[in-house]
Design an enzyme around this catalytic site. Structure first.
Site, PDB file in Angstrom:
ATOM      1  CG  HIS A  16      -1.897  -1.017   1.383  1.00  0.00           C
ATOM      2  ND1 HIS A  16      -1.969  -1.853   2.469  1.00  0.00           N
ATOM      3  CD2 HIS A  16      -2.926  -1.392   0.568  1.00  0.00           C
ATOM      4  CE1 HIS A  16      -2.993  -2.686   2.329  1.00  0.00           C
ATOM      5  NE2 HIS A  16      -3.588  -2.437   1.184  1.00  0.00           N
ATOM      6  CE  LYS A  40     -12.065  -7.870   3.763  1.00  0.00           C
ATOM      7  NZ  LYS A  40     -11.532  -7.067   2.664  1.00  0.00           N
ATOM      8  NE  ARG A  89      -2.577  -7.160  -4.520  1.00  0.00           N
ATOM      9  CZ  ARG A  89      -3.361  -7.388  -3.494  1.00  0.00           C
ATOM     10  NH1 ARG A  89      -2.852  -7.698  -2.334  1.00  0.00           N
ATOM     11  NH2 ARG A  89      -4.669  -7.322  -3.619  1.00  0.00           N
ATOM     12  CB  SER A 127      -3.997  -6.741   4.589  1.00  0.00           C
ATOM     13  OG  SER A 127      -3.774  -5.441   4.107  1.00  0.00           O
TER      14      SER A 127
HETATM   15  P1  ADP Z   1      -9.675  -4.025  -0.648  1.00  0.00           P
HETATM   16  O1  ADP Z   1     -10.426  -4.879   0.327  1.00  0.00           O
HETATM   17  O2  ADP Z   1     -10.441  -2.810  -1.104  1.00  0.00           O
HETATM   18  O3  ADP Z   1      -9.047  -4.775  -1.785  1.00  0.00           O
HETATM   19  P2  ADP Z   1      -6.980  -3.727   0.351  1.00  0.00           P
HETATM   20  O4  ADP Z   1      -6.497  -2.979   1.546  1.00  0.00           O
HETATM   21  O5  ADP Z   1      -6.716  -5.182   0.305  1.00  0.00           O
HETATM   22  O6  ADP Z   1      -8.504  -3.395   0.250  1.00  0.00           O
HETATM   23  O7  ADP Z   1      -6.357  -3.075  -0.959  1.00  0.00           O
HETATM   24  C1  ADP Z   1      -6.547  -1.716  -1.269  1.00  0.00           C
HETATM   25  C2  ADP Z   1      -5.902  -1.408  -2.585  1.00  0.00           C
HETATM   26  O8  ADP Z   1      -4.487  -1.587  -2.476  1.00  0.00           O
HETATM   27  C3  ADP Z   1      -6.336  -2.309  -3.740  1.00  0.00           C
HETATM   28  O9  ADP Z   1      -6.356  -1.531  -4.923  1.00  0.00           O
HETATM   29  C4  ADP Z   1      -5.236  -3.346  -3.816  1.00  0.00           C
HETATM   30  O10 ADP Z   1      -5.105  -3.886  -5.110  1.00  0.00           O
HETATM   31  C5  ADP Z   1      -4.044  -2.484  -3.465  1.00  0.00           C
HETATM   32  N1  ADP Z   1      -2.943  -3.268  -2.923  1.00  0.00           N
HETATM   33  C6  ADP Z   1      -2.950  -4.115  -1.878  1.00  0.00           C
HETATM   34  N2  ADP Z   1      -1.742  -4.695  -1.690  1.00  0.00           N
HETATM   35  C7  ADP Z   1      -0.941  -4.187  -2.666  1.00  0.00           C
HETATM   36  C8  ADP Z   1       0.422  -4.411  -3.068  1.00  0.00           C
HETATM   37  N3  ADP Z   1       1.197  -5.300  -2.435  1.00  0.00           N
HETATM   38  N4  ADP Z   1       0.890  -3.720  -4.125  1.00  0.00           N
HETATM   39  C9  ADP Z   1       0.085  -2.860  -4.784  1.00  0.00           C
HETATM   40  N5  ADP Z   1      -1.202  -2.627  -4.494  1.00  0.00           N
HETATM   41  C10 ADP Z   1      -1.714  -3.274  -3.456  1.00  0.00           C
END
Ligand code: ADP
Length: 161
Positions: A16, A40, A89, A127
């Site tokens: 992130h 969730k 990703r 995460s």
């Molecule tokens: P959500 O439940 O909305 O997917 P996340 O916190 O998992 O929430 O992800 C938020 C955003 O960050 C999404 O666009 C996801 O693709 C991006 N994201 C999560 N991990 C990474 C990473 N390792 N590299 C790039 N983008 C990421």
């Protein structure tokens, strides 16, 4: 130009952070919008997630950390912002992200979704995987900022949640 970076951020990872840093260089203002999704099961509360993000990004000036519940399109309208950024990703992210972007545009036609491709050194991070490792007492220091590492250790102190 102002952009919203929405997500669960449960918790913030270096993946992130990579998107946030690069995004803050490309856009005038970035709003990190933490989703308060009551359906969730999250390890961290919205307030905790926001605090961790604020602490880990305190050196970036053009950032606002906020939260929202319900439809992202309604939140974007309220904020007067019609740009969304999402991280990609791998191909596996693409189908869902594409669907969301198209649905959101249908509901809010002037809403534009931008995709930023993850840096290869963090593209394997999520995460969920970080929580999994932390719950098993593994070393997560190279996956998350120090504040998040400490917070995860505290959460999983008594074993898996
Ligand atoms: P959500 O439940 O909305 O997917 P996340 O916190 O998992 O929430 O992800 C938020 C955003 O960050 C999404 O666009 C996801 O693709 C991006 N994201 C999560 N991990 C990474 C990473 N390792 N590299 C790039 N983008 C990421």
């Amino acid at each position: 130009m102002k952009v919203i970076y929405p997500g669960s951020f449960d918790p913030l990872t270096n993946g992130h952070l990579d998107i946030i840093k690069r995004c803050s260089e490309k856009f005038d203002e970035v709003i990190i919008a933490v989703l308060n999704n009551t359906k969730k099961h999250n390890v961290f509360t919205v307030t905790e997630r926001m605090e961790l993000i604020k602490e880990a990004t305190k050196d970036i000036e053009n950032l606002e950390v906020d939260h929202f519940q319900g439809l992202l399109t309604e939140y974007a309208k309220r904020k007067g912002c019609n740009n969304i950024i999402r991280g990609l990703r791998a191909v596996s992210d693409f189908e869902y992200e594409m669907q969301m972007a198209l649905v959101n545009r249908k509901v809010y036609p002037s809403l534009e979704t931008y995709f930023m491709v993850s840096s290869s050194k963090v593209s394997f991070l999520s995460s969920s995987i970080v929580k999994e490792i932390a719950s098993l007492n593994g070393d997560i220091s190279c996956f998350v900022p120090k504040v998040v590492e400490d917070a995860l250790k505290e959460k999983f102190k008594g074993g898996s949640r």
